[in-house]
Design a protein around this motif. Structure first.
Motif, PDB file in Angstrom:
ATOM      1  N   MET A  90       0.842  -1.196   0.000  1.00 30.52           N
ATOM      2  CA  MET A  90       0.000   0.000   0.000  1.00 30.52           C
ATOM      3  C   MET A  90       0.876   1.245   0.000  1.00 30.52           C
ATOM      4  SD  MET A  90      -2.886  -1.168   2.839  1.00 30.52           S
ATOM      5  CE  MET A  90      -3.941   0.261   2.531  1.00 30.52           C
ATOM      6  N   PHE A  91       0.341   2.330  -0.501  1.00 35.27           N
ATOM      7  CA  PHE A  91       1.035   3.607  -0.407  1.00 35.27           C
ATOM      8  C   PHE A  91       0.375   4.434   0.693  1.00 35.27           C
ATOM      9  CE2 PHE A  91      -2.059   3.906  -3.900  1.00 35.27           C
ATOM     10  CZ  PHE A  91      -2.854   4.966  -3.471  1.00 35.27           C
ATOM     11  N   LEU A  92       1.113   5.397   1.221  1.00 31.08           N
ATOM     12  CA  LEU A  92       0.610   6.205   2.327  1.00 31.08           C
ATOM     13  C   LEU A  92      -0.732   6.842   1.974  1.00 31.08           C
ATOM     14  CD1 LEU A  92       3.791   7.990   3.752  1.00 31.08           C
ATOM     15  CD2 LEU A  92       2.237   6.492   4.999  1.00 31.08           C
ATOM     16  N   GLY A  93      -1.692   6.662   2.849  1.00 33.99           N
ATOM     17  CA  GLY A  93      -3.023   7.222   2.627  1.00 33.99           C
ATOM     18  C   GLY A  93      -3.964   6.315   1.865  1.00 33.99           C
ATOM     19  N   GLU A  94      -3.467   5.223   1.282  1.00 34.79           N
ATOM     20  CA  GLU A  94      -4.330   4.312   0.523  1.00 34.79           C
ATOM     21  C   GLU A  94      -5.290   3.584   1.459  1.00 34.79           C
ATOM     22  OE1 GLU A  94      -4.063   0.513  -2.589  1.00 34.79           O
ATOM     23  OE2 GLU A  94      -2.230   1.382  -1.731  1.00 34.79           O
ATOM     24  N   GLU A  95      -6.464   3.275   0.950  1.00 31.36           N
ATOM     25  CA  GLU A  95      -7.477   2.571   1.725  1.00 31.36           C
ATOM     26  C   GLU A  95      -7.895   1.281   1.017  1.00 31.36           C
ATOM     27  OE1 GLU A  95     -10.732   5.211   2.275  1.00 31.36           O
ATOM     28  OE2 GLU A  95      -9.657   6.548   3.657  1.00 31.36           O
ATOM     29  N   ILE A  96      -8.097   0.237   1.799  1.00 28.85           N
ATOM     30  CA  ILE A  96      -8.669  -1.011   1.319  1.00 28.85           C
ATOM     31  C   ILE A  96      -9.883  -1.295   2.192  1.00 28.85           C
ATOM     32  CG2 ILE A  96      -8.338  -3.482   0.975  1.00 28.85           C
ATOM     33  CD1 ILE A  96      -5.377  -2.973   0.577  1.00 28.85           C
ATOM     34  N   HIS A  97     -11.074  -1.215   1.613  1.00 27.89           N
ATOM     35  CA  HIS A  97     -12.309  -1.360   2.391  1.00 27.89           C
ATOM     36  C   HIS A  97     -12.698  -2.831   2.476  1.00 27.89           C
ATOM     37  CE1 HIS A  97     -13.611   3.026   2.293  1.00 27.89           C
ATOM     38  NE2 HIS A  97     -12.512   2.996   1.552  1.00 27.89           N
ATOM     39  N   PHE A  98     -13.013  -3.275   3.698  1.00 25.25           N
ATOM     40  CA  PHE A  98     -13.508  -4.639   3.874  1.00 25.25           C
ATOM     41  C   PHE A  98     -14.846  -4.667   4.594  1.00 25.25           C
ATOM     42  CE2 PHE A  98     -10.269  -3.697   7.087  1.00 25.25           C
ATOM     43  CZ  PHE A  98     -10.995  -3.861   8.267  1.00 25.25           C
ATOM     44  N   LEU A  99     -15.278  -3.528   5.143  1.00 23.16           N
ATOM     45  CA  LEU A  99     -16.621  -3.396   5.716  1.00 23.16           C
ATOM     46  C   LEU A  99     -17.286  -2.134   5.154  1.00 23.16           C
ATOM     47  CD1 LEU A  99     -16.077  -4.318   9.494  1.00 23.16           C
ATOM     48  CD2 LEU A  99     -17.204  -5.704   7.750  1.00 23.16           C
ATOM     49  N   GLY A 100     -17.200  -1.987   3.854  1.00 25.58           N
ATOM     50  CA  GLY A 100     -17.733  -0.774   3.240  1.00 25.58           C
ATOM     51  C   GLY A 100     -17.003   0.445   3.752  1.00 25.58           C
ATOM     52  N   ASN A 101     -17.769   1.477   4.141  1.00 26.83           N
ATOM     53  CA  ASN A 101     -17.175   2.681   4.693  1.00 26.83           C
ATOM     54  C   ASN A 101     -17.064   2.637   6.215  1.00 26.83           C
ATOM     55  OD1 ASN A 101     -16.827   4.008   2.198  1.00 26.83           O
ATOM     56  ND2 ASN A 101     -18.974   4.660   2.198  1.00 26.83           N
ATOM     57  N   ARG A 102     -17.356   1.470   6.796  1.00 24.41           N
ATOM     58  CA  ARG A 102     -17.325   1.344   8.252  1.00 24.41           C
ATOM     59  C   ARG A 102     -16.132   0.553   8.761  1.00 24.41           C
ATOM     60  NH1 ARG A 102     -19.962   5.013   7.593  1.00 24.41           N
ATOM     61  NH2 ARG A 102     -22.180   5.325   8.028  1.00 24.41           N
ATOM     62  N   GLY A 103     -15.343  -0.004   7.865  1.00 24.46           N
ATOM     63  CA  GLY A 103     -14.147  -0.733   8.276  1.00 24.46           C
ATOM     64  C   GLY A 103     -13.182  -0.858   7.113  1.00 24.46           C
ATOM     65  N   MET A 104     -11.914  -0.500   7.344  1.00 23.25           N
ATOM     66  CA  MET A 104     -10.956  -0.474   6.233  1.00 23.25           C
ATOM     67  C   MET A 104      -9.532  -0.499   6.756  1.00 23.25           C
ATOM     68  SD  MET A 104     -11.486   3.566   5.314  1.00 23.25           S
ATOM     69  CE  MET A 104     -13.224   3.470   5.767  1.00 23.25           C
ATOM     70  N   LEU A 105      -8.611  -0.808   5.839  1.00 26.11           N
ATOM     71  CA  LEU A 105      -7.200  -0.558   6.077  1.00 26.11           C
ATOM     72  C   LEU A 105      -6.882   0.816   5.493  1.00 26.11           C
ATOM     73  CD1 LEU A 105      -5.548  -3.956   5.035  1.00 26.11           C
ATOM     74  CD2 LEU A 105      -6.214  -3.229   7.324  1.00 26.11           C
TER      75      LEU A 105
END
Length: 201
Positions: A30-45
């Motif tokens: 991942m790059f700084l600030g990147e997001e990976i969503h696994f619970l929609g907008n309620r849970g993410m990396l």
């Protein structure tokens, strides 16, 4: 130490290992600030790095960073000594496990702040940044205008971004607070039983 007390140390070692595996994976994928969503907008990396304490809190300046890292090292030594003391004096096993969690979390973040700057070539020894990634903005909205200080501002619960080490520390501290009466209960003295006498007819 009895074999039964190796479980806290094995648990702590496993948490440190998993914490570092997750952090290394995040840094490599991942790059700084990147997001990976696994619970929609309620849970993410969400990959961030911080110079400070758990959940992104920090002391200012280079001196603050160095002082914090050195304090962490001293604290880990103290917690480690405390854990051995609790085991040797046969304290409640739940308390021993919770202290092991706190130790694991402290060690996990010390590795980042002590070594990551050198390993990844961006800072000298003791000046590394802690990798955080778990973000759970479960509730979002705006404070009503009538709320003092925060009226009209965005509201997010839970706002901090954290890592597995932070979680281990938090779980250990919270469960010690909730179970302190049980963990620190003084053993009751054994009542002496009078010897029964055999009465013959």
């Amino acid at each position: 130490m009895k074999a039964a007390y190796t479980k806290p140390f094995l648990t702590a070692a496993l948490i440190v290992l998993l914490d570092q595996i997750i952090k290394i994976w995040v840094r490599k994928n991942m790059f700084l600030g990147e997001e990976i969503h696994f619970l929609g907008n309620r849970g993410m990396l969400r990959y961030i790095e911080n110079n400070g304490m758990a959940f992104g809190m920090e002391l200012g300046g280079e001196f603050g960073k160095l002082a914090l890292t050195l304090f962490r090292i001293v604290a880990v030594c103290g917690i480690g000594y405390g854990l051995v003391y609790l085991i040797q004096h046969k304290y409640h096993r739940g308390l021993i496990m919770m202290v092991a969690l706190i130790l694991a979390g402290a060690v996990g973040n010390i590795i980042d702040s002590t070594l990551y700057g050198v390993i990844y070539h961006y800072a000298p020894l003791f000046h590394g940044r802690v990798v955080d990634m778990f973000y759970f903005p479960l509730l979002t909205g705006n404070f009503p205008a009538w709320v003092p200080v925060w009226g009209g501002e965005d509201f997010i619960f839970f706002r901090p971004i954290f890592n597995l080490a932070d979680s281990a520390i938090s779980v250990g501290v919270v469960l010690i607070l909730f179970n302190q009466k049980r963990y620190f209960k003084q053993p009751e003295p054994e009542e002496s039983q009078p010897h029964s006498e055999m009465v013959e007819d």
